[in-house]
Design a protein around this motif. Structure first.
Motif, PDB file in Angstrom:
ATOM      1  N   LYS A 283      59.604  74.951  55.208  1.00 31.94           N
ATOM      2  CA  LYS A 283      60.396  73.730  55.388  1.00 31.94           C
ATOM      3  C   LYS A 283      59.610  72.595  56.036  1.00 31.94           C
ATOM      4  O   LYS A 283      60.172  71.591  56.462  1.00 31.94           O
ATOM      5  N   ASN A 284      58.272  72.757  56.084  1.00 31.01           N
ATOM      6  CA  ASN A 284      57.402  71.697  56.610  1.00 31.01           C
ATOM      7  C   ASN A 284      57.765  71.281  58.028  1.00 31.01           C
ATOM      8  O   ASN A 284      57.890  70.094  58.331  1.00 31.01           O
ATOM      9  N   GLU A 285      57.928  72.284  58.896  1.00 29.28           N
ATOM     10  CA  GLU A 285      58.148  71.971  60.307  1.00 29.28           C
ATOM     11  C   GLU A 285      56.925  71.245  60.861  1.00 29.28           C
ATOM     12  O   GLU A 285      55.831  71.343  60.317  1.00 29.28           O
ATOM     13  N   LYS A 286      57.104  70.551  61.972  1.00 24.54           N
ATOM     14  CA  LYS A 286      56.002  69.825  62.597  1.00 24.54           C
ATOM     15  C   LYS A 286      54.874  70.783  62.984  1.00 24.54           C
ATOM     16  O   LYS A 286      55.115  71.930  63.361  1.00 24.54           O
ATOM     17  N   HIS A 287      53.662  70.263  62.920  1.00 26.68           N
ATOM     18  CA  HIS A 287      52.500  71.067  63.308  1.00 26.68           C
ATOM     19  C   HIS A 287      52.610  71.514  64.768  1.00 26.68           C
ATOM     20  O   HIS A 287      52.201  72.630  65.102  1.00 26.68           O
ATOM     21  N   ILE A 288      53.161  70.672  65.625  1.00 25.26           N
ATOM     22  CA  ILE A 288      53.258  71.019  67.047  1.00 25.26           C
ATOM     23  C   ILE A 288      54.182  72.223  67.245  1.00 25.26           C
ATOM     24  O   ILE A 288      53.958  73.062  68.112  1.00 25.26           O
ATOM     25  N   THR A 289      55.209  72.330  66.398  1.00 26.26           N
ATOM     26  CA  THR A 289      56.141  73.463  66.472  1.00 26.26           C
ATOM     27  C   THR A 289      55.469  74.742  65.994  1.00 26.26           C
ATOM     28  O   THR A 289      55.570  75.800  66.639  1.00 26.26           O
ATOM     29  N   LEU A 290      54.756  74.649  64.871  1.00 27.26           N
ATOM     30  CA  LEU A 290      54.060  75.825  64.345  1.00 27.26           C
ATOM     31  C   LEU A 290      52.946  76.269  65.285  1.00 27.26           C
ATOM     32  O   LEU A 290      52.723  77.475  65.470  1.00 27.26           O
ATOM     33  N   ALA A 291      52.268  75.308  65.917  1.00 29.89           N
ATOM     34  CA  ALA A 291      51.209  75.655  66.883  1.00 29.89           C
ATOM     35  C   ALA A 291      51.771  76.506  68.008  1.00 29.89           C
ATOM     36  O   ALA A 291      51.158  77.504  68.423  1.00 29.89           O
ATOM     37  N   GLY A 292      52.938  76.126  68.514  1.00 29.41           N
ATOM     38  CA  GLY A 292      53.570  76.883  69.591  1.00 29.41           C
ATOM     39  C   GLY A 292      53.926  78.300  69.176  1.00 29.41           C
ATOM     40  O   GLY A 292      53.806  79.245  69.970  1.00 29.41           O
ATOM     41  N   LEU A 293      54.340  78.464  67.917  1.00 24.70           N
ATOM     42  CA  LEU A 293      54.662  79.805  67.422  1.00 24.70           C
ATOM     43  C   LEU A 293      53.405  80.660  67.309  1.00 24.70           C
ATOM     44  O   LEU A 293      53.394  81.828  67.706  1.00 24.70           O
ATOM     45  N   TYR A 294      52.340  80.086  66.756  1.00 23.92           N
ATOM     46  CA  TYR A 294      51.085  80.834  66.632  1.00 23.92           C
ATOM     47  C   TYR A 294      50.556  81.230  68.009  1.00 23.92           C
ATOM     48  O   TYR A 294      50.059  82.347  68.189  1.00 23.92           O
ATOM     49  N   LEU A 295      50.655  80.322  68.976  1.00 24.26           N
ATOM     50  CA  LEU A 295      50.147  80.623  70.311  1.00 24.26           C
ATOM     51  C   LEU A 295      50.945  81.753  70.955  1.00 24.26           C
ATOM     52  O   LEU A 295      50.367  82.696  71.511  1.00 24.26           O
ATOM     53  N   ARG A 296      52.252  81.691  70.872  1.00 22.70           N
ATOM     54  CA  ARG A 296      53.086  82.755  71.461  1.00 22.70           C
ATOM     55  C   ARG A 296      52.849  84.090  70.758  1.00 22.70           C
ATOM     56  O   ARG A 296      52.865  85.141  71.401  1.00 22.70           O
ATOM     57  N   LEU A 297      52.623  84.035  69.451  1.00 21.44           N
ATOM     58  CA  LEU A 297      52.326  85.274  68.725  1.00 21.44           C
ATOM     59  C   LEU A 297      50.998  85.857  69.186  1.00 21.44           C
ATOM     60  O   LEU A 297      50.861  87.077  69.358  1.00 21.44           O
ATOM     61  N   ALA A 298      50.018  84.997  69.441  1.00 16.10           N
ATOM     62  CA  ALA A 298      48.739  85.469  69.997  1.00 16.10           C
ATOM     63  C   ALA A 298      48.966  86.136  71.352  1.00 16.10           C
ATOM     64  O   ALA A 298      48.356  87.168  71.655  1.00 16.10           O
ATOM     65  N   TRP A 299      49.848  85.556  72.162  1.00 19.32           N
ATOM     66  CA  TRP A 299      50.147  86.149  73.474  1.00 19.32           C
ATOM     67  C   TRP A 299      50.741  87.550  73.331  1.00 19.32           C
ATOM     68  O   TRP A 299      50.425  88.454  74.105  1.00 19.32           O
ATOM     69  N   LEU A 300      51.635  87.720  72.335  1.00 21.45           N
ATOM     70  CA  LEU A 300      52.238  89.037  72.129  1.00 21.45           C
ATOM     71  C   LEU A 300      51.169  90.061  71.762  1.00 21.45           C
ATOM     72  O   LEU A 300      51.178  91.190  72.258  1.00 21.45           O
ATOM     73  N   TYR A 301      50.239  89.665  70.899  1.00 27.71           N
ATOM     74  CA  TYR A 301      49.160  90.583  70.544  1.00 27.71           C
ATOM     75  C   TYR A 301      48.254  90.858  71.741  1.00 27.71           C
ATOM     76  O   TYR A 301      47.738  91.965  71.898  1.00 27.71           O
ATOM     77  N   ARG A 302      48.063  89.863  72.606  1.00 25.45           N
ATOM     78  CA  ARG A 302      47.276  90.077  73.828  1.00 25.45           C
ATOM     79  C   ARG A 302      47.930  91.142  74.705  1.00 25.45           C
ATOM     80  O   ARG A 302      47.237  91.963  75.315  1.00 25.45           O
ATOM     81  N   SER A 303      49.264  91.119  74.742  1.00 19.57           N
ATOM     82  CA  SER A 303      49.987  92.057  75.616  1.00 19.57           C
ATOM     83  C   SER A 303      49.814  93.502  75.177  1.00 19.57           C
ATOM     84  O   SER A 303      49.978  94.421  75.983  1.00 19.57           O
ATOM     85  N   ILE A 304      49.484  93.711  73.897  1.00 21.28           N
ATOM     86  CA  ILE A 304      49.248  95.088  73.427  1.00 21.28           C
ATOM     87  C   ILE A 304      47.758  95.308  73.124  1.00 21.28           C
ATOM     88  O   ILE A 304      47.380  96.273  72.464  1.00 21.28           O
ATOM     89  N   LYS A 305      46.931  94.345  73.620  1.00 23.99           N
ATOM     90  CA  LYS A 305      45.464  94.457  73.519  1.00 23.99           C
ATOM     91  C   LYS A 305      44.958  94.584  72.082  1.00 23.99           C
ATOM     92  O   LYS A 305      43.980  95.294  71.818  1.00 23.99           O
TER      93      LYS A 305
END
Length: 230
Positions: free
Chosen positions: A117-139
């Motif tokens: 749906k062509n969300e703003k890049h700033i919104t997608l950036a926040g999702l990618y960053l939080r997803l990276a954090w989740l993967y960090r939590s499980i190393k």
């Protein structure tokens, strides 16, 4: 006396299929952060992790979003979401307590929905960053690195397209995050470039903490380079 539970059910109405559902949220009084990583990843002391419940996933059609999503669907987006998400959806209910894998799945669904749906890049950036954090939590370093790099691209596109304006993310914070995520993904020249951009704003910023953090990271890089050269 009634015991207040950390999690509660929030009522939602799916913006795509219009059906109602509930999603879990964590009461702020139960959220205890012990520290933050240098890219603002919160480290929680105990209990349920609010990051797991950041995404609302409709159990009826699979459309997923965060509170940052726009209610607007551009032309053609509804048809795309129907064919790519809803028509392929195997009913799954994420309204109960989520495992880390459940949480990861909801972020990926939201990223897919947001991209369609062509969300703003700033919104997608926040999702990618939080997803990276989740993967960090499980190393899971491979996936953490992958999603940090995708976050960098979205933050850059957001800055170039000015779509961060009106959001809670300032230009200074975008520069800092690009620098820090570049440092974490071993793109050192790019990290130095963006930390320098942050430091250049020191005379006219309302976020002095970011200037201090950028300067700390810049010195760390310089010391590491000196050590490596010796």
């Amino acid at each position: 006396m009634q015991t207040i539970e950390p999690a509660y059910n929030k009522k939602c109405a799916c913006r795509f299929c219009k059906k109602s559902f509930t999603t879990k949220k964590i009461r702020s009084r139960f959220v205890k952060v012990s520290s933050f990583d240098s890219d603002f990843c919160p480290n929680y002391i105990e209990g349920l992790n609010p990051l797991h419940y950041y995404i609302h996933t409709c159990p009826n059609c699979g459309y997923s979003e965060s509170d940052d999503f726009s209610p607007y669907f551009p032309q053609g987006a509804l048809e795309l979401i129907k064919s790519k998400v809803a028509d392929a959806w195997m009913p799954h209910d994420y309204s109960q307590e989520r495992s880390i894998q459940d949480a990861i799945s909801t972020y990926k669904l939201a990223i897919y929905s947001g991209t369609l749906k062509n969300e703003k890049h700033i919104t997608l950036a926040g999702l990618y960053l939080r997803l990276a954090w989740l993967y960090r939590s499980i190393k899971n370093t491979v996936q953490e690195q992958r999603f940090m790099k995708l976050a960098i691209k979205e933050y850059m596109d957001s800055y170039m397209g000015d779509d961060f304006k009106g959001s809670q993310v300032s230009e200074t914070r975008i520069f800092y995050l690009i620098g820090e995520l570049s440092r974490r993904t071993h793109q050192i020249d790019q990290a130095v470039k963006y930390f320098s951009k942050v430091i250049e704003k020191q005379t006219h910023t309302t976020e002095p903490k970011l200037i201090e953090m950028a300067r700390e990271r810049w010195y760390e890089i310089r010391e590491e380079q000196k050590t490596a050269s010796n």
